[in-house]
Design an enzyme around this catalytic site. Sequence first.
Site, mmCIF file in Angstrom:
data_model
loop_
_atom_site.group_PDB
_atom_site.id
_atom_site.type_symbol
_atom_site.label_atom_id
_atom_site.label_comp_id
_atom_site.label_asym_id
_atom_site.label_seq_id
_atom_site.Cartn_x
_atom_site.Cartn_y
_atom_site.Cartn_z
ATOM 1 N N CYS A 1 38.879 27.765 41.405
ATOM 2 C CA CYS A 1 37.507 27.833 41.839
ATOM 3 C C CYS A 1 36.838 26.402 42.484
ATOM 4 C CB CYS A 1 36.276 28.513 40.588
ATOM 5 S SG CYS A 1 36.921 29.977 40.227
ATOM 6 N N HIS B 1 29.486 26.179 42.856
ATOM 7 C CA HIS B 1 30.175 27.452 42.886
ATOM 8 C C HIS B 1 29.713 28.551 42.319
ATOM 9 C CE1 HIS B 1 33.572 30.130 41.938
ATOM 10 N NE2 HIS B 1 33.581 29.814 40.640
ATOM 11 N N ASN C 1 31.965 36.405 42.476
ATOM 12 C CA ASN C 1 32.785 35.116 42.447
ATOM 13 C C ASN C 1 34.224 35.091 43.476
ATOM 14 O OD1 ASN C 1 34.493 32.996 41.576
ATOM 15 N ND2 ASN C 1 34.133 33.238 39.415
#
Length: 325
Positions: free
Chosen positions: A115, A252, A282
Site C-alpha cells: 500500500c 492511503h 482499499n
Amino acid sequence: MTRLRSVVRGCGSHLPDRVLTNADLARMVDTSDDWIVQRTGIQQRHIAGDHETTSVLGIGAARAALAHAGLTPDDIDLVVCATSTPDLTFPSCASQIQFGLGINQGAAFDVQAVCTGFVYAVSVADKFLTSGSHKRALVIGAETFSRILDWEDRTTCVLFGDGAGAIVLEAQEAEGGNADRGVLTSHLRSDGRHREKLYVDGGPGSTRTTGVLRMEGKEVFRFAVAQVVDVIRDAFKATGTTPDDLDWFVPHQANKRIIDASAEKLGIAPEKVVITVERHGNTSAASIPLALDAAVKDGRIKTGDLVMIEAIGGGFTWGSALIRW
C-alpha cells in the site's frame, strides 16, 4: 541556489467497469452495509473483469495523466509502476504499460511496497529526475487486489478494490525553497518483523502459487495509527513546515477510522483531509493517486497547494512525501 524539482504536470485515473456494493457483498458473505460502513467507511469498490489486468488499468490511468498534462508518450523517458498484483511474475507491469503506450525509449520498472508503493515510487522517480538522468516520469499505482482475496473471508474481502491512478512528474529548475513546485521531501520506512500481520500466503519462490491475502486487522490498525506519524513529522521537520501550512492531506485510503485517527493525532484539520475510501475501498498502491486525481478534478487541489501524501502497507512499509502542487 537553484536546483531541480520533480513537478507534477498532470494526473489521471482508471477504474474497472464493475461496481461491487456492500449490499452485493452481503449476499456473498455474512456481513452487512451497516457493519462495513461503521468499521471502514467503505460503501462500494470496483472489481476488475477478466480483461482488466493491472497493466490495462495502469495504461488507462497513464493515458489520462498524459492528456491532463498536455503531453504524449514520446515525452516520457521513465515509467515507474507501484503494484503488488502484476500481470505476470515477469516482465514488469511497468514495461507492459510502457509497451501499451507506445513508449520505446527510457526505462520502466516496478516498485513493490504494497500500500506504500505509490509513495515509494514517487520518491524513486524523484531521485531519477533530480539527478538529471531523466526528464519526465509516469508514476503509476495500479492494483487488482480482487485476484488475491479469499472471498469467503468476510474480514478481508469487504475491504479491497481494484483501480489505477497516475501522475506525470517533470524535472524543472527551481529556487530551492519551500515555495518551489514539486516534491519537496520524502521519507520511507520498513520493518520486516511484522510480516504475519499483513501478507499474502503464497508466491512463486515458496508455494509456487499466487496465494491470498491474510491480515490481523486490529494489529494493522494499531500500528498504522501509532507509527505512520513519524514519517509525516519527519517531512515537517525537513522543510520547517507544520500541519497548519498544509492545504491538503491525502493519505492511503485503507480505512476511514485510521485516516481520522491519524489526522487527529497530527493536528491536521478534518476539512484538509481528502477521503475517497467510501467509493473505492482499499486499492493498495492505487489509492493515493486515485484520491489525488479525484481532488484535482473536483477543484480542491490547485496549483501551488501544499499536499502531504502518506501510506502504510504490508511488511510493514510506510512513507510520506510533501509536494507543492
